[in-house]
Design a protein around this motif. Structure first.
Motif, short mmCIF file in Angstrom:
data_model
loop_
_atom_site.label_atom_id
_atom_site.label_comp_id
_atom_site.label_asym_id
_atom_site.label_seq_id
_atom_site.Cartn_x
_atom_site.Cartn_y
_atom_site.Cartn_z
N GLN A 72 0.83 -1.21 0.00
CA GLN A 72 0.00 0.00 0.00
C GLN A 72 0.87 1.26 0.00
OE1 GLN A 72 -3.39 0.06 -0.38
NE2 GLN A 72 -2.91 -2.07 -0.85
N ALA A 73 2.11 1.12 0.45
CA ALA A 73 3.05 2.23 0.48
C ALA A 73 4.46 1.66 0.65
CB ALA A 73 2.73 3.17 1.64
N LEU A 96 5.76 6.52 -0.14
CA LEU A 96 5.80 6.33 -1.58
C LEU A 96 4.56 5.50 -1.92
CD1 LEU A 96 9.54 5.49 -1.63
CD2 LEU A 96 8.55 7.23 -3.11
N PRO A 97 3.80 5.87 -2.95
CA PRO A 97 2.51 5.22 -3.21
C PRO A 97 2.62 3.78 -3.72
CG PRO A 97 2.99 6.84 -4.90
CD PRO A 97 4.07 6.97 -3.87
N TYR A 140 11.29 -0.56 2.39
CA TYR A 140 10.27 -1.26 3.16
C TYR A 140 8.95 -1.23 2.40
CZ TYR A 140 13.62 -0.36 6.92
OH TYR A 140 14.75 -0.28 7.68
N ALA A 141 8.34 -2.39 2.19
CA ALA A 141 6.98 -2.48 1.63
C ALA A 141 6.03 -2.47 2.83
CB ALA A 141 6.83 -3.76 0.83
N LEU A 142 5.07 -1.56 2.81
CA LEU A 142 4.20 -1.35 3.97
C LEU A 142 2.75 -1.70 3.68
CD1 LEU A 142 5.63 2.16 4.96
CD2 LEU A 142 6.44 -0.10 5.71
N SER A 143 2.04 -2.16 4.70
CA SER A 143 0.62 -2.48 4.55
C SER A 143 -0.25 -1.22 4.61
CB SER A 143 0.18 -3.47 5.65
OG SER A 143 0.37 -2.90 6.93
N ALA A 144 0.34 -0.09 4.99
CA ALA A 144 -0.38 1.20 5.05
C ALA A 144 0.64 2.33 5.04
CB ALA A 144 -1.22 1.28 6.33
N LYS A 160 5.75 -1.42 12.53
CA LYS A 160 4.43 -2.05 12.67
C LYS A 160 3.83 -2.53 11.36
CE LYS A 160 3.17 0.69 16.69
NZ LYS A 160 2.37 1.81 17.16
N THR A 161 4.15 -1.88 10.22
CA THR A 161 3.43 -2.15 8.99
C THR A 161 4.25 -2.81 7.88
OG1 THR A 161 3.85 0.07 8.11
CG2 THR A 161 1.83 -0.24 9.44
N THR A 162 5.50 -3.15 8.15
CA THR A 162 6.34 -3.75 7.10
C THR A 162 5.87 -5.15 6.76
OG1 THR A 162 8.27 -2.42 7.66
CG2 THR A 162 8.69 -4.49 6.51
#
Length: 180
Positions: A72-73, A96-97, A140-144, A160-162
């Protein structure tokens, strides 16, 4: 620039600021089984970062590409763990989108660059004060999105979101001043 073998005040300030750590927050270290592949057209894993991307050259930010997970970001943290005071953050960019697979000279408008260890929102080129330093470009690929405005909040959100992460490491050797 050099007078009688001495560094100019501006260059001395840059050298000192670029190599000193301090009471910097530790880079995020989330645990994830999924790995992103991070590459650059400027250098290879463990290789020397060309002068154009350091303080001895133009000081440009090297291009980065990544693959291996949808998110997601994304966030990027570039740090020097060899700095005299520990982790020195050269670049922190968050939010980053989704769908972003790399950055070059420009970053997407909705992404935000946070203050690095030099106190600047943006890239500070590597400039080791001595020896050879390792520069870790971690994506880092993030869930939000982090929606963070401070480094501390960003690093907590990244932890928390990685959902995936990957690192490309390059090196820069100290360039001693020549006594022309």
């Amino acid at each position: 620039m050099l007078r009688h073998g001495l560094l100019s005040p501006a260059l001395l300030t840059l050298v000192l600021a670029s190599g000193c750590g301090g009471s910097e927050p530790a880079s995020p270290t989330p645990t994830t089984a999924v790995t992103l592949t991070v590459t650059s057209t400027a250098f290879t894993e463990g290789g020397a970062i060309p002068a154009d991307f350091t303080c001895t050259g133009a000081g440009n930010r090297p291009p980065l590409q990544w693959s291996g997970a949808s998110a997601q970001a994304y966030a990027i943290v570039v740090n020097d763990p060899d700095a005299p005071g520990g982790d020195y953050h050269h670049w922190i960019v968050v939010d980053l989108p989704a769908g972003t697979a790399g950055v070059g000279a420009a970053i997407p408008g909705q992404a935000r660059q946070l203050k690095n260890s030099a106190g600047e929102a943006g890239w500070t080129a590597p400039c080791p004060p001595s020896g050879t330093h390792h520069y870790r470009f971690t994506v880092y690929a993030l869930s939000a999105p982090t929606r963070a405005s401070t480094v501390e909040n960003a690093f907590a959100a990244i932890e928390k979101t990685t959902i995936a992460a990957g690192t490309l490491t390059g090196t820069v050797a100290h360039q001693a001043a020549s006594g022309r």
